[in-house]
Design a protein around this motif. Structure first.
Motif, short mmCIF file in Angstrom:
data_model
loop_
_atom_site.label_atom_id
_atom_site.label_comp_id
_atom_site.label_asym_id
_atom_site.label_seq_id
_atom_site.Cartn_x
_atom_site.Cartn_y
_atom_site.Cartn_z
N GLY A 158 1.92 -6.95 7.22
CA GLY A 158 1.88 -7.40 5.74
C GLY A 158 2.56 -8.56 5.14
O GLY A 158 1.61 -8.41 4.17
N VAL A 192 0.11 -8.39 1.72
CA VAL A 192 1.84 -8.69 0.27
C VAL A 192 0.83 -10.67 -0.49
O VAL A 192 1.16 -10.60 -1.89
CB VAL A 192 2.90 -8.47 0.62
CG1 VAL A 192 4.12 -9.73 -0.23
CG2 VAL A 192 3.18 -7.33 1.07
N GLU A 193 0.93 -11.58 0.18
CA GLU A 193 0.71 -12.88 -0.25
C GLU A 193 -0.97 -12.56 -1.35
O GLU A 193 -0.86 -13.64 -2.00
CB GLU A 193 0.47 -13.59 0.79
CG GLU A 193 -0.03 -15.33 0.45
CD GLU A 193 -0.55 -16.24 1.17
OE1 GLU A 193 -0.30 -17.46 0.65
OE2 GLU A 193 -0.66 -16.21 2.41
N LEU A 208 0.50 -10.82 -4.51
CA LEU A 208 1.28 -11.30 -4.90
C LEU A 208 0.01 -13.21 -6.00
O LEU A 208 0.58 -13.32 -7.06
CB LEU A 208 2.24 -12.50 -4.76
CG LEU A 208 3.87 -11.08 -3.90
CD1 LEU A 208 5.01 -11.65 -3.52
CD2 LEU A 208 4.11 -10.57 -5.38
N THR A 225 -8.33 -4.52 0.44
CA THR A 225 -7.52 -5.25 -0.34
C THR A 225 -7.98 -6.30 -1.75
O THR A 225 -7.93 -5.80 -3.62
CB THR A 225 -6.74 -5.61 0.28
OG1 THR A 225 -5.46 -5.00 1.02
CG2 THR A 225 -5.08 -6.29 -1.48
#
Length: 261
Positions: free
Chosen positions: A33, A37-38, A41, A148
């Motif tokens: 996760g 998320v990195e 962001l 992603t």
């Protein structure tokens, strides 16, 4: 906010994460996760309140990378915690990281700050790849990362097109066409990484709907690269073509047809 409070909050958050990841399954879920998320962001985080967007992105990448590594290493003595994947990257990462530490230790004091700022980001980048290699080792996790990247490629391209049309929803104080990266070269470089993903997924897709979607993504990406006209983007496309030709002759359809006939 003073430094003592920042350190106290950081230590508290780290201890909380350490407690939550006592089992390896939870540790794996948290690290996967964190990595996703990195990615999100670093690519999407932007604000007109900073003159240099790369500062925010650099700090985000470094903080999250070092948090993941420290969280992983904190389970060193746990039988279910710290494990290394069977990959030759382990030795290379160790040598690179030790080289960074040795370089910092041998830097004259008056240049130490500059050395640390220059060494920290590449070290964090290598450690992030290390996390990916050790934890994104199943088909489901691998495609989670790929999808992603493709989704963020589409978001950044659409936002860049809106900027070019004068429909930017952010108030920059000037006209910009650099998407969320703050620099047109960084935008072009990101497209150089994501274009091959779309192209190869299109070539490997079995259903015509999936193939159409992936080729549409690739077409948007290539159009954007030609529109912003960065030489690094063209070099990336040339490298992609060379790799496609090599792999088709070495492993792909051309090899199969030649060996069959």
């Amino acid at each position: 906010m003073d430094l003592q409070l920042v350190l106290a909050l950081s230590a508290s958050l780290f201890l909380l994460l350490l407690w939550l990841t006592r089992a390896r399954e939870k540790l794996t879920a948290v690290l996967i996760g964190f990595a996703l998320v990195e990615i999100v962001l670093v690519i999407l985080w932007f604000t007109p309140h900073f003159n240099n967007l790369t500062i925010v992105k650099d700090l985000t990448a470094q903080i999250m990378a070092y948090t993941m590594i420290l969280l992983w290493l904190a389970h060193w003595r746990s039988e279910e915690g710290f494990r290394l994947g069977a990959t030759p990257m382990n030795a290379a990462v160790l040598v690179f990281f030790l080289a960074c530490v040795f370089s910092a230790l041998t830097t004259p004091p008056q240049f130490l700050y500059a050395a640390l700022t220059r060494l920290s980001l590449p070290a964090a980048t290598i450690l992030t790849f290390w996390i990916v290699v050790n934890f994104f080792h199943t088909r489901r996790r691998w495609f989670a990362g790929i999808y992603t990247f493709l989704a963020l490629m589409l978001v950044t391209i659409v936002y860049s097109l809106l900027q070019e049309l004068g429909l930017d929803f952010m108030k920059w104080g000037r006209i910009v066409t650099v998407s969320t990266f703050g620099n047109v070269q960084f935008h072009s470089s990101f497209l150089s990484y994501t274009a091959p993903l779309a192209v190869f997924l299109a070539l490997g897709a079995r259903e015509w709907i999936s193939r159409t979607i992936y080729f549409s993504f690739a077409a948007l990406c290539i159009y954007e690269k030609f529109h912003i006209l960065m030489r690094g983007g063209f070099l990336g496309l040339a490298l992609l073509v060379a790799h496609v030709v090599y792999f088709e002759f070495r492993f792909g359809r051309v090899r199969r047809r030649l060996t069959t006939n």
